[in-house]
Motif scaffolding. Structure first.
Motif, PDB file in Angstrom:
ATOM      1  N   VAL A 137       0.871  -1.184   0.000  1.00  0.00           N
ATOM      2  CA  VAL A 137       0.000   0.000   0.000  1.00  0.00           C
ATOM      3  C   VAL A 137       0.911   1.240   0.000  1.00  0.00           C
ATOM      4  O   VAL A 137       1.954   1.248   0.666  1.00  0.00           O
ATOM      5  N   ALA A 138       0.525   2.269  -0.735  1.00  0.00           N
ATOM      6  CA  ALA A 138       1.339   3.501  -0.812  1.00  0.00           C
ATOM      7  C   ALA A 138       1.105   4.327   0.459  1.00  0.00           C
ATOM      8  O   ALA A 138       0.447   5.377   0.433  1.00  0.00           O
ATOM      9  N   ILE A 139       1.661   3.848   1.570  1.00  0.00           N
ATOM     10  CA  ILE A 139       1.379   4.454   2.887  1.00  0.00           C
ATOM     11  C   ILE A 139       1.841   5.919   2.918  1.00  0.00           C
ATOM     12  O   ILE A 139       1.126   6.803   3.389  1.00  0.00           O
ATOM     13  N   GLY A 140       3.044   6.167   2.392  1.00  0.00           N
ATOM     14  CA  GLY A 140       3.584   7.526   2.419  1.00  0.00           C
ATOM     15  C   GLY A 140       2.713   8.500   1.621  1.00  0.00           C
ATOM     16  O   GLY A 140       2.453   9.617   2.061  1.00  0.00           O
ATOM     17  N   ARG A 141       2.273   8.061   0.465  1.00  0.00           N
ATOM     18  CA  ARG A 141       1.443   8.955  -0.376  1.00  0.00           C
ATOM     19  C   ARG A 141       0.117   9.265   0.320  1.00  0.00           C
ATOM     20  O   ARG A 141      -0.410  10.369   0.194  1.00  0.00           O
ATOM     21  N   LEU A 142      -0.410   8.278   1.061  1.00  0.00           N
ATOM     22  CA  LEU A 142      -1.676   8.505   1.777  1.00  0.00           C
ATOM     23  C   LEU A 142      -1.451   9.452   2.956  1.00  0.00           C
ATOM     24  O   LEU A 142      -2.284  10.316   3.242  1.00  0.00           O
ATOM     25  N   GLU A 143      -0.308   9.296   3.617  1.00  0.00           N
ATOM     26  CA  GLU A 143       0.016  10.199   4.732  1.00  0.00           C
ATOM     27  C   GLU A 143       0.117  11.629   4.199  1.00  0.00           C
ATOM     28  O   GLU A 143      -0.429  12.565   4.771  1.00  0.00           O
ATOM     29  N   ARG A 144       0.813  11.770   3.075  1.00  0.00           N
ATOM     30  CA  ARG A 144       0.945  13.098   2.462  1.00  0.00           C
ATOM     31  C   ARG A 144      -0.436  13.644   2.094  1.00  0.00           C
ATOM     32  O   ARG A 144      -0.713  14.821   2.312  1.00  0.00           O
ATOM     33  N   TYR A 145      -1.303  12.781   1.537  1.00  0.00           N
ATOM     34  CA  TYR A 145      -2.606  13.281   1.089  1.00  0.00           C
ATOM     35  C   TYR A 145      -3.376  13.924   2.251  1.00  0.00           C
ATOM     36  O   TYR A 145      -3.827  15.057   2.143  1.00  0.00           O
ATOM     37  N   VAL A 146      -3.507  13.214   3.360  1.00  0.00           N
ATOM     38  CA  VAL A 146      -4.322  13.794   4.459  1.00  0.00           C
ATOM     39  C   VAL A 146      -3.625  14.979   5.113  1.00  0.00           C
ATOM     40  O   VAL A 146      -4.299  15.914   5.564  1.00  0.00           O
ATOM     41  N   ALA A 147      -2.279  14.927   5.174  1.00  0.00           N
ATOM     42  CA  ALA A 147      -1.559  16.063   5.776  1.00  0.00           C
ATOM     43  C   ALA A 147      -1.779  17.321   4.922  1.00  0.00           C
ATOM     44  O   ALA A 147      -2.064  18.400   5.448  1.00  0.00           O
ATOM     45  N   ASP A 148      -1.685  17.170   3.593  1.00  0.00           N
ATOM     46  CA  ASP A 148      -1.905  18.316   2.699  1.00  0.00           C
ATOM     47  C   ASP A 148      -3.358  18.783   2.768  1.00  0.00           C
ATOM     48  O   ASP A 148      -3.657  19.978   2.706  1.00  0.00           O
ATOM     49  N   TRP A 149      -4.256  17.812   2.888  1.00  0.00           N
ATOM     50  CA  TRP A 149      -5.686  18.150   2.993  1.00  0.00           C
ATOM     51  C   TRP A 149      -5.899  19.070   4.191  1.00  0.00           C
ATOM     52  O   TRP A 149      -6.570  20.085   4.113  1.00  0.00           O
ATOM     53  N   GLU A 150      -5.265  18.729   5.317  1.00  0.00           N
ATOM     54  CA  GLU A 150      -5.440  19.541   6.520  1.00  0.00           C
ATOM     55  C   GLU A 150      -4.769  20.912   6.373  1.00  0.00           C
ATOM     56  O   GLU A 150      -5.344  21.934   6.740  1.00  0.00           O
ATOM     57  N   LEU A 151      -3.551  20.926   5.799  1.00  0.00           N
ATOM     58  CA  LEU A 151      -2.855  22.214   5.658  1.00  0.00           C
ATOM     59  C   LEU A 151      -3.643  23.152   4.739  1.00  0.00           C
ATOM     60  O   LEU A 151      -3.699  24.358   4.970  1.00  0.00           O
ATOM     61  N   ALA A 152      -4.281  22.584   3.689  1.00  0.00           N
ATOM     62  CA  ALA A 152      -5.033  23.413   2.744  1.00  0.00           C
ATOM     63  C   ALA A 152      -6.280  24.000   3.408  1.00  0.00           C
ATOM     64  O   ALA A 152      -6.648  25.148   3.167  1.00  0.00           O
ATOM     65  N   LYS A 153      -6.889  23.222   4.260  1.00  0.00           N
ATOM     66  CA  LYS A 153      -8.146  23.712   4.865  1.00  0.00           C
ATOM     67  C   LYS A 153      -7.876  24.593   6.079  1.00  0.00           C
ATOM     68  O   LYS A 153      -8.689  25.395   6.492  1.00  0.00           O
ATOM     69  N   GLY A 154      -6.661  24.489   6.642  1.00  0.00           N
ATOM     70  CA  GLY A 154      -6.326  25.254   7.856  1.00  0.00           C
ATOM     71  C   GLY A 154      -6.457  24.351   9.078  1.00  0.00           C
ATOM     72  O   GLY A 154      -7.448  23.635   9.219  1.00  0.00           O
ATOM     73  N   THR A 155      -5.408  24.410   9.913  1.00  0.00           N
ATOM     74  CA  THR A 155      -5.379  23.531  11.085  1.00  0.00           C
ATOM     75  C   THR A 155      -6.245  24.126  12.182  1.00  0.00           C
ATOM     76  O   THR A 155      -6.256  25.335  12.381  1.00  0.00           O
ATOM     77  N   GLU A 156      -6.960  23.245  12.873  1.00  0.00           N
ATOM     78  CA  GLU A 156      -7.763  23.752  13.996  1.00  0.00           C
ATOM     79  C   GLU A 156      -6.857  24.161  15.137  1.00  0.00           C
ATOM     80  O   GLU A 156      -5.821  23.544  15.349  1.00  0.00           O
ATOM     81  N   SER A 157      -7.254  25.236  15.857  1.00  0.00           N
ATOM     82  CA  SER A 157      -6.378  25.700  16.944  1.00  0.00           C
ATOM     83  C   SER A 157      -6.316  24.628  18.037  1.00  0.00           C
ATOM     84  O   SER A 157      -7.306  23.976  18.346  1.00  0.00           O
ATOM     85  N   VAL A 158      -5.105  24.468  18.568  1.00  0.00           N
ATOM     86  CA  VAL A 158      -4.924  23.409  19.566  1.00  0.00           C
ATOM     87  C   VAL A 158      -4.935  24.000  20.965  1.00  0.00           C
ATOM     88  O   VAL A 158      -4.597  25.168  21.160  1.00  0.00           O
ATOM     89  N   LYS A 159      -5.324  23.180  21.905  1.00  0.00           N
ATOM     90  CA  LYS A 159      -5.349  23.643  23.294  1.00  0.00           C
ATOM     91  C   LYS A 159      -3.942  23.468  23.860  1.00  0.00           C
ATOM     92  O   LYS A 159      -3.388  22.367  23.813  1.00  0.00           O
ATOM     93  N   ILE A 160      -3.351  24.571  24.348  1.00  0.00           N
ATOM     94  CA  ILE A 160      -1.998  24.455  24.922  1.00  0.00           C
ATOM     95  C   ILE A 160      -2.134  23.826  26.306  1.00  0.00           C
ATOM     96  O   ILE A 160      -2.908  24.296  27.142  1.00  0.00           O
ATOM     97  N   PRO A 161      -1.384  22.724  26.547  1.00  0.00           N
ATOM     98  CA  PRO A 161      -1.519  22.063  27.840  1.00  0.00           C
ATOM     99  C   PRO A 161      -1.061  22.958  28.994  1.00  0.00           C
ATOM    100  O   PRO A 161      -0.224  23.849  28.795  1.00  0.00           O
TER     101      PRO A 161
END
Ligand code: FAD
Ligand code: SF4
Length: 464
Positions: A116-140
């Motif tokens: 399975v093209a694991i790396g290409r799939l990892e890239r796909y979802v990571a790019d998907w998130e960067l394009a849409k904008g990352t949700e703000s994270v709660k600082i611990p």
């Protein structure tokens, strides 16, 4: 669907690329990324093995089958969340990890078909998130303890993100004016766009991590001084950036670069956009890159894009080259020339001290050496000269030495690497180290794995 009934698609879905002729004239990314449709089709190739061998092949232990299943179900938010439980730099790893030697090597499908093209799939979802904008994270909530991280490469950044997640106040101290280590100064834009690296670094900074650039540890403060200044622990991730040379006549001529300088000028100082940026590289008509690793491929492909004829000079054959097959094939397609079974013995210059040619000697392959590769043996009387304008030495890098030199009680090995155990603990209490500075030049994901383990060990140390 049960594994038995599923019809296996034998090959990975191909990655769309810029045409070789077009891409060899620009610095834009070569691999264009899967579409949503292709990503879902590829995710459906995964047979969801119960024993999950692929996870064992991932140095940071991503739950690969789980994130792939989420892609197949079009749950991209879930998929990127699953990856980020273990990996803070997914858009980078999806692009540059040598997956063929890691997770994909162990994929069950790979036994009879392509994995399975694991790396290409990892890239796909990571790019998907960067394009849409990352949700703000709660600082611990902070636990009141401070950790200094020396070096902002993938190892330091991973340690920083993991420690911030545990409530530590983390400062990353970076010698250069931009954070990212090899990700920004070494790996070229056409393989890893710097805007992507910056976005992933911004996400780590959003966890509350302070990044101080232009901060050379060993000059501004030593490790001991950092501890006196109130840091409870220090992680050293200073990498392997010290160039090696061949010690042949002519290496001090103008026009001879280490791969490190050549790539830094181009990637970090943006020579390819001269005069908009102020650091040029004069490549001339012909560039010879000495070496056969990934760094050599990056330098040769960069030289080509700067408008030169580009030659790889390597003393063994194509089969023995240590570079990734994909990178060698890309270089060939783009028009890099391979001068194999040959090695330079002298670089000649003109009266102004500029390189004009390189004298090489031909080699043949003898018996295998301790690395298992056939030993190159020089052929007497086979010397020949190639007219050349620029030489790039790419025969390996050693550990950056400054921190070791200024921290006397830090144990090092005979190559100058810091000695650390598998959790990053060094000979000095409270000081941890990992990544290339410990292992010697390796990979992004191994450096990240070391940063993650060290963060756990630092937590254990500081919680008593
Ligand atoms: P680095 O990334 O080297 O980062 C170390 C950082 O520490 C640097 O930013 C440096 O400026 C800083 N530093 C050093 N000394 C000090 C000091 N005294 N004070 C403060 N800061 C300091 N790996 C892959 O997996 N895939 C690839 O495709 C790939 N391609 C590569 C291409 C090139 C050209 C090169 C050179 C390497 C490549 N690698 C690749 C290897 C990979 O990039 C490294 O293994 C990885 O970056 C190591 O990470 P690190 O965090 O240990 O060190
Ligand atoms: Fe899927 Fe391959 Fe992992 Fe099996 S080994 S779960 S097929 S990615």
């Amino acid at each position: 669907m049960s594994q038995e009934k599923r019809k296996i698609i034998p090959k990975k879905h191909p990655m769309p690329h810029q045409e070789a002729k077009v891409r060899s004239t620009n610095f834009e990314e070569v691999a264009l990324g899967y579409s949503e449709e292709t990503a879902i089709l590829e995710a459906n190739r995964c047979i969801q093995c119960k024993n999950t061998p692929c996870i064992d092949g991932c140095p940071v232990g991503i739950d690969i089958p789980a994130f792939i299943k989420m892609i197949a179900e079009k749950d991209f938010t879930g998929a990127i969340g699953k990856i980020k439980e273990k990996n803070n730099l997914p858009a980078i790893c999806g692009r540059v990890c040598p997956q063929e030697n890691q997770c994909e090597k162990l994929c069950t499908l790979g036994k009879k078909n392509e994995p399975v093209a694991i790396g290409r799939l990892e890239r796909y979802v990571a790019d998907w998130e960067l394009a849409k904008g990352t949700e703000s994270v709660k600082i611990p909530e902070t636990n009141g303890k401070k950790v200094a991280i020396v070096g902002s490469g993938p190892s330091g950044l991973t340690a920083a993100a993991n420690l911030a997640g545990l409530g530590y106040k983390v400062s990353v101290l970076e010698a250069l004016h931009v954070a990212g280590g090899v990700l920004v100064y070494g790996i070229p834009e056409f393989r890893l766009p710097k805007a992507i690296v910056q976005k992933e670094i911004d996400n780590i900074a959003a966890l509350g991590v302070e990044i101080k650039t232009n901060y050379v540890v060993g000059k501004l403060s030593s490790v001991d001084e950092l501890m006196q200044e109130g840091y409870d622990a220090v992680y050293i991730g200073t990498g392997a950036g010290l160039p090696s040379f061949m010690n042949i006549p002519g290496e001090n001529l103008n026009g001879v670069y280490s791969a490190n300088e050549f790539l830094t000028r181009n990637n970090l100082m943006k020579a390819y956009r001269f005069p908009e940026y102020q650091t040029p590289i004069r490549v001339g008509k012909r560039v010879a890159v000495i070496g056969g690793g990934n760094v050599a491929m990056d330098a040769a492909r960069t030289a080509l894009r700067l408008g030169a004829e580009s030659y790889i000079i390597y003393r063994r054959s194509f089969e023995e080259m240590p570079a990734r097959l994909e990178e060698m094939e890309h270089a060939k397609e783009e028009g890099v020339n391979f001068e194999l079974l040959t090695s330079p013995i002298e670089i000649k210059g003109n009266e102004e001290g500029r390189v004009v040619s390189i004298v090489c000697q031909r080699y043949e392959l003898g018996e295998p050496d301790e690395s298992g590769r056939r030993r190159p043996v020089p052929i007497k009387g086979s010397e020949y000269e190639i007219p050349i304008d620029t030489v790039v030495m790419s025969i390996g890098q050693g550990p950056n030495p400054l921190v070791q030199q200024t921290t006397p009680d830090l144990e090092t090995n005979k190559w100058g690497n810091i000695v650390a155990d598998e959790c990053g603990r060094t000979s000095k209490p409270g000081v941890f180290a990992g990544g290339d500075i410990v292992t010697g030049a390796a990979t992004v994901i191994l450096a990240m794995g070391a940063g993650k383990k060290a963060a756990e060990a630092i937590h254990e140390y500081l919680q008593g």
